[in-house]
Design an enzyme around this catalytic site. Structure first.
Site, short mmCIF file in Angstrom:
data_model
loop_
_atom_site.label_atom_id
_atom_site.label_comp_id
_atom_site.label_asym_id
_atom_site.label_seq_id
_atom_site.Cartn_x
_atom_site.Cartn_y
_atom_site.Cartn_z
N ASP A 1 0.89 -1.25 0.16
CA ASP A 1 0.19 0.29 0.19
C ASP A 1 0.86 1.21 0.03
O ASP A 1 2.08 1.11 0.44
CB ASP A 1 -1.01 0.05 1.19
CG ASP A 1 -2.23 0.87 1.13
OD1 ASP A 1 -3.03 0.35 0.76
OD2 ASP A 1 -2.06 2.05 0.94
N ASP B 1 3.95 2.41 -4.53
CA ASP B 1 2.76 2.58 -5.37
C ASP B 1 2.69 1.25 -6.41
O ASP B 1 3.78 0.77 -6.95
CB ASP B 1 3.29 4.02 -6.43
CG ASP B 1 2.11 4.28 -7.28
OD1 ASP B 1 1.10 3.18 -7.63
OD2 ASP B 1 2.31 5.28 -7.90
N LYS C 1 -12.43 -5.42 -5.06
CA LYS C 1 -13.67 -4.58 -4.81
C LYS C 1 -13.88 -3.65 -5.93
O LYS C 1 -12.89 -3.46 -6.61
CB LYS C 1 -13.32 -3.77 -3.40
CG LYS C 1 -14.65 -2.78 -3.29
CD LYS C 1 -14.44 -2.27 -1.83
CE LYS C 1 -13.42 -1.28 -1.58
NZ LYS C 1 -13.38 -0.99 -0.02
#
Length: 198
Positions: free
Chosen positions: A73, A92, A154
Protein backbone atom coordinates in the site's frame (compact mmCIF):
# COMPACT_ATOMS: atom_id res chain seq x y z
CA UNK A 1 -26.07 13.40 15.76
CA UNK A 2 -24.75 11.28 12.88
CA UNK A 3 -26.59 11.73 9.59
CA UNK A 4 -25.57 8.38 8.11
CA UNK A 5 -23.96 5.09 9.13
CA UNK A 6 -20.49 6.20 7.95
CA UNK A 7 -20.31 8.70 10.81
CA UNK A 8 -20.87 6.35 13.72
CA UNK A 9 -19.53 2.89 14.62
CA UNK A 10 -21.96 0.17 13.58
CA UNK A 11 -22.16 -3.48 14.67
CA UNK A 12 -19.32 -4.51 12.31
CA UNK A 13 -17.04 -1.64 13.35
CA UNK A 14 -17.47 -2.43 17.05
CA UNK A 15 -16.93 -6.15 16.40
CA UNK A 16 -13.73 -5.41 14.43
CA UNK A 17 -12.36 -3.24 17.23
CA UNK A 18 -13.16 -5.87 19.87
CA UNK A 19 -11.45 -8.60 17.83
CA UNK A 20 -8.30 -6.58 17.17
CA UNK A 21 -8.86 -5.67 13.51
CA UNK A 22 -8.08 -2.14 12.22
CA UNK A 23 -11.35 -1.88 10.23
CA UNK A 24 -14.77 -3.49 9.66
CA UNK A 25 -13.80 -4.58 6.10
CA UNK A 26 -12.39 -7.80 7.58
CA UNK A 27 -15.87 -9.35 7.73
CA UNK A 28 -16.32 -8.94 3.99
CA UNK A 29 -13.27 -11.13 3.37
CA UNK A 30 -14.40 -13.58 6.06
CA UNK A 31 -17.78 -13.94 4.31
CA UNK A 32 -16.13 -14.35 0.89
CA UNK A 33 -13.81 -17.02 2.29
CA UNK A 34 -16.72 -18.88 3.93
CA UNK A 35 -18.63 -18.92 0.63
CA UNK A 36 -15.80 -19.63 -1.81
CA UNK A 37 -13.07 -21.32 0.31
CA UNK A 38 -10.36 -18.89 -0.76
CA UNK A 39 -7.78 -19.17 2.03
CA UNK A 40 -5.78 -22.27 2.90
CA UNK A 41 -2.75 -22.91 5.08
CA UNK A 42 0.66 -22.63 3.38
CA UNK A 43 -0.73 -20.31 0.70
CA UNK A 44 1.27 -17.40 -0.68
CA UNK A 45 -1.19 -14.49 -0.76
CA UNK A 46 -0.89 -11.01 -2.25
CA UNK A 47 -2.95 -8.25 -0.58
CA UNK A 48 -3.10 -5.15 -2.82
CA UNK A 49 -4.02 -1.80 -1.26
CA UNK A 50 -3.74 -3.40 2.16
CA UNK A 51 -3.71 -0.47 4.64
CA UNK A 52 -4.76 -0.21 7.41
CA UNK A 53 -4.41 -4.02 7.43
CA UNK A 54 -7.66 -5.77 8.34
CA UNK A 55 -7.51 -8.17 5.39
CA UNK A 56 -3.80 -8.80 6.01
CA UNK A 57 -4.55 -9.57 9.68
CA UNK A 58 -7.36 -11.95 8.72
CA UNK A 59 -5.10 -13.74 6.22
CA UNK A 60 -2.32 -14.11 8.82
CA UNK A 61 -4.75 -15.52 11.40
CA UNK A 62 -6.48 -17.86 8.90
CA UNK A 63 -3.16 -19.35 7.78
CA UNK A 64 -1.97 -19.73 11.39
CA UNK A 65 1.62 -18.69 10.75
CA UNK A 66 2.05 -20.82 7.64
CA UNK A 67 2.66 -19.64 4.08
CA UNK A 68 3.35 -16.01 3.25
CA UNK A 69 1.31 -12.81 3.09
CA UNK A 70 2.70 -10.06 0.87
CA UNK A 71 0.91 -6.75 1.47
CA UNK A 72 1.39 -3.51 -0.40
CA UNK A 73 0.00 0.00 0.00
CA UNK A 74 1.04 3.65 -0.36
CA UNK A 75 0.25 4.01 3.36
CA UNK A 76 1.73 2.01 6.26
CA UNK A 77 -0.19 -0.78 7.97
CA UNK A 78 -1.49 -0.26 11.51
CA UNK A 79 1.24 -0.84 14.11
CA UNK A 80 -0.37 -4.00 15.50
CA UNK A 81 -0.45 -5.76 12.09
CA UNK A 82 2.47 -8.14 12.47
CA UNK A 83 3.55 -11.66 11.54
CA UNK A 84 6.74 -13.61 10.90
CA UNK A 85 5.29 -14.58 7.51
CA UNK A 86 4.23 -10.99 6.61
CA UNK A 87 6.16 -9.07 3.97
CA UNK A 88 4.96 -5.45 3.72
CA UNK A 89 5.95 -3.24 0.80
CA UNK A 90 5.15 0.46 1.05
CA UNK A 91 4.87 2.08 -2.35
CA UNK A 92 2.91 2.58 -5.55
CA UNK A 93 1.54 -0.61 -7.12
CA UNK A 94 2.02 0.98 -10.54
CA UNK A 95 5.78 1.48 -10.01
CA UNK A 96 8.26 -0.90 -11.62
CA UNK A 97 10.23 -1.19 -8.36
CA UNK A 98 7.19 -2.49 -6.45
CA UNK A 99 6.17 -4.82 -9.30
CA UNK A 100 9.65 -6.38 -9.28
CA UNK A 101 9.57 -6.91 -5.49
CA UNK A 102 6.07 -8.44 -5.64
CA UNK A 103 7.17 -10.74 -8.48
CA UNK A 104 10.22 -11.90 -6.50
CA UNK A 105 8.01 -12.88 -3.52
CA UNK A 106 5.52 -14.83 -5.70
CA UNK A 107 4.00 -16.65 -7.45
CA UNK A 108 0.70 -16.50 -5.54
CA UNK A 109 -2.17 -18.84 -4.71
CA UNK A 110 -4.52 -15.94 -4.00
CA UNK A 111 -4.61 -12.24 -4.89
CA UNK A 112 -6.99 -9.97 -2.94
CA UNK A 113 -7.68 -6.27 -3.35
CA UNK A 114 -9.99 -4.20 -1.13
CA UNK A 115 -8.54 -0.89 -2.37
CA UNK A 116 -10.90 2.02 -2.92
CA UNK A 117 -10.10 5.25 -4.76
CA UNK A 118 -10.15 8.63 -3.08
CA UNK A 119 -13.81 9.48 -3.58
CA UNK A 120 -15.09 12.81 -4.88
CA UNK A 121 -18.83 12.33 -4.31
CA UNK A 122 -19.30 12.29 -8.09
CA UNK A 123 -20.45 8.73 -8.80
CA UNK A 124 -19.28 8.77 -12.42
CA UNK A 125 -15.76 9.86 -11.44
CA UNK A 126 -15.61 7.50 -8.44
CA UNK A 127 -16.74 4.42 -10.39
CA UNK A 128 -14.23 5.21 -13.16
CA UNK A 129 -11.44 5.41 -10.56
CA UNK A 130 -12.63 2.16 -8.98
CA UNK A 131 -12.59 0.47 -12.39
CA UNK A 132 -8.99 1.59 -12.92
CA UNK A 133 -8.03 -0.06 -9.61
CA UNK A 134 -9.82 -3.27 -10.66
CA UNK A 135 -7.90 -3.27 -13.97
CA UNK A 136 -4.62 -2.88 -12.05
CA UNK A 137 -5.53 -5.69 -9.62
CA UNK A 138 -6.58 -7.96 -12.48
CA UNK A 139 -3.23 -7.33 -14.16
CA UNK A 140 -1.48 -8.52 -10.98
CA UNK A 141 -3.75 -11.56 -10.75
CA UNK A 142 -3.12 -12.52 -14.36
CA UNK A 143 0.64 -11.97 -14.08
CA UNK A 144 1.32 -13.33 -10.60
CA UNK A 145 -1.21 -16.09 -9.81
CA UNK A 146 -0.36 -19.76 -10.09
CA UNK A 147 -2.54 -21.93 -12.29
CA UNK A 148 -5.66 -22.73 -10.26
CA UNK A 149 -5.24 -19.58 -8.15
CA UNK A 150 -8.11 -17.35 -7.01
CA UNK A 151 -8.82 -13.60 -7.00
CA UNK A 152 -11.02 -11.15 -5.06
CA UNK A 153 -11.38 -7.46 -5.90
CA UNK A 154 -13.67 -4.65 -4.75
CA UNK A 155 -15.52 -2.63 -7.39
CA UNK A 156 -17.98 0.25 -7.18
CA UNK A 157 -21.16 -0.90 -8.90
CA UNK A 158 -21.49 0.71 -12.30
CA UNK A 159 -22.25 -0.08 -15.92
CA UNK A 160 -18.89 -1.75 -16.56
CA UNK A 161 -19.11 -4.51 -13.93
CA UNK A 162 -20.27 -6.93 -16.65
CA UNK A 163 -17.28 -5.93 -18.81
CA UNK A 164 -14.88 -6.65 -15.94
CA UNK A 165 -16.45 -10.08 -15.37
CA UNK A 166 -16.11 -10.78 -19.10
CA UNK A 167 -12.37 -9.97 -18.91
CA UNK A 168 -12.02 -12.12 -15.80
CA UNK A 169 -13.64 -15.10 -17.54
CA UNK A 170 -10.76 -15.05 -20.04
CA UNK A 171 -8.37 -15.55 -17.11
CA UNK A 172 -10.42 -17.73 -14.72
CA UNK A 173 -12.60 -20.82 -15.11
CA UNK A 174 -15.35 -18.92 -13.26
CA UNK A 175 -16.00 -15.26 -12.40
CA UNK A 176 -18.94 -13.79 -10.50
CA UNK A 177 -20.11 -10.85 -8.42
CA UNK A 178 -20.80 -11.13 -4.69
CA UNK A 179 -21.98 -8.52 -2.15
CA UNK A 180 -21.21 -9.53 1.46
CA UNK A 181 -23.72 -8.73 4.20
CA UNK A 182 -21.02 -6.72 5.99
CA UNK A 183 -21.16 -4.04 3.25
CA UNK A 184 -23.00 -0.95 4.47
CA UNK A 185 -26.57 -0.85 3.16
CA UNK A 186 -26.05 2.50 1.37
CA UNK A 187 -22.68 1.46 -0.12
CA UNK A 188 -22.50 0.80 -3.85
CA UNK A 189 -19.42 -1.40 -3.51
CA UNK A 190 -19.47 -5.07 -4.37
CA UNK A 191 -16.84 -7.73 -5.05
CA UNK A 192 -15.75 -9.67 -8.12
CA UNK A 193 -14.54 -13.22 -7.55
CA UNK A 194 -12.26 -15.09 -9.96
CA UNK A 195 -11.93 -18.83 -9.34
CA UNK A 196 -9.39 -21.30 -10.69
CA UNK A 197 -6.96 -19.39 -12.93
CA UNK A 198 -6.56 -21.06 -16.30
Amino acid sequence: MASNSYEKPDYWSKKAFSEGYPARSVYKLQEIDQKFGMIKKNYTVLDLGAAPGSWTTFLLRAMEGSGRVVSCDLNPLSKNVKGDNLFFLQGDLLSEEIRIKITELGPYDLVVCDAAPLTTGNRTVDTARSSALVEMALWYAEAMLKKGGNFVVKIFQSGNQADMLKKMRLVFESAKGFKPEACRSESFETYLIGLNKK
